[in-house]
Design an enzyme around this catalytic site. Structure first.
Site, PDB file in Angstrom:
ATOM      1  CG  ASN A 215      -1.589   1.266   1.507  1.00  0.00           C
ATOM      2  OD1 ASN A 215      -2.478   1.678   0.785  1.00  0.00           O
ATOM      3  ND2 ASN A 215      -1.168   1.944   2.574  1.00  0.00           N
TER       4      ASN A 215
ATOM      5  CE1 TYR B  11      -0.335   8.173  -6.415  1.00  0.00           C
ATOM      6  CE2 TYR B  11      -2.168   8.598  -7.910  1.00  0.00           C
ATOM      7  CZ  TYR B  11      -1.686   8.083  -6.717  1.00  0.00           C
ATOM      8  OH  TYR B  11      -2.541   7.475  -5.834  1.00  0.00           O
TER       9      TYR B  11
ATOM     10  CE  LYS C  79      -0.250   4.556  -6.498  1.00  0.00           C
ATOM     11  NZ  LYS C  79      -0.039   3.594  -5.388  1.00  0.00           N
TER      12      LYS C  79
END
Length: 252
Positions: free
Chosen positions: A88, A159, A163
């Site tokens: 996470n 980002y 991801k």
């Protein structure tokens, strides 16, 4: 839901990671927590312990393979195995000074950092976790991506790229390791009330909530509930999939 399981959680120093640590322990798991911030992860561990949970905290930089390996080894040394992992830990563009920048305006160092933490860090964790799980005959891995791992968002270049990479990495692992009894899934949170969202909340205010059919941000526990379900045997036929928890944002 997680009775007797040993679960590793990264980014456990706060937000979704800390919420998942508390819920997993409440659901019967022994939790192995890690975060680059030693004080933060030890604070989470203390809260879990105070609530009666079994917990081990190990500070680590997940961009470094030897430190990742040490966390998995510590988990096995303490508990004998590793049944599940919630990878996470992550960093947003806003946290590294890239808020409002277009693709061609991101700093190279910031882009490298986003990829190192969000993608390479997940791969390093998976590499160590998969080796242990394959040896023991199975396990469940849940990797945190984002809505920005499914579609484009302005100002998210490094980002979003990292991801999207997490989604592809997870699906590949799901195919390759299914025969070893290992499941791998992606959790894609929507806008969640954590420190990562403070800048977006400040800038967008009510306009942000207006985009979400549920008209609220997710709580960290909303996301933790899905993470724990995916880590549990209740999701035994789920692998290689993205699980979106976003209050209906992507349905619009």
């Amino acid at each position: 839901m997680l009775d007797g399981k040993i679960i590793m959680i990264t980014g456990a120093g706060g937000g979704i990671g800390a919420a998942t640590a508390s819920l997993a322990a409440a659901e019967g798991a022994s939790v192995v927590l890690t975060d680059v911030n030693k004080e933060a992860v030890e604070a989470t561990a203390a809260a879990v312990r105070a609530a009666g949970g079994s917990v081990l905290a190990v500070a680590a930089d997940l961009t470094k393979g030897d430190e990742v390996n040490a966390v998995v080894k510590a988990a096995v040394a303490a508990y004998g195995r590793l049944d599940g992992a919630f990878n996470n830990a992550g960093v947003s563009g806003g946290q590294i000074g890239q808020q409002g920048r277009r693709v061609g305006e991101w700093d190279e160092a910031a882009f490298d950092l986003a990829v190192a933490v969000n993608l390479k860090g997940v791969w390093l964790c998976m590499r160590a976790q998969l080796a242990q799980m394959e040896q023991q005959g199975g396990g469940s891995i849940v990797n945190t991506a984002s809505l920005a791992g499914l579609t484009g968002f302005k100002s998210t270049a490094g980002y979003a790229a990292s991801k999207h990479g997490v989604v592809g990495l997870t699906k590949t692992a799901a195919i390759e390791y299914a025969s070893s009894g290992i499941r791998a899934n992606v959790l894609c949170p929507g806008y969640t009330d954590t420190n990562l969202m403070k800048e977006a909340q400040r800038q967008l205010g009510d306009a942000l909530l207006a985009r979400i059919p549920a008209r609220r941000l997710a709580s960290p526990d909303d996301i933790a509930q899905m993470a724990c379900w995916l880590l549990s045997d209740r999701s035994s036929y789920a692998t290689g999939s993205e699980f979106v928890v976003d209050g209906g944002y992507m349905a619009g």
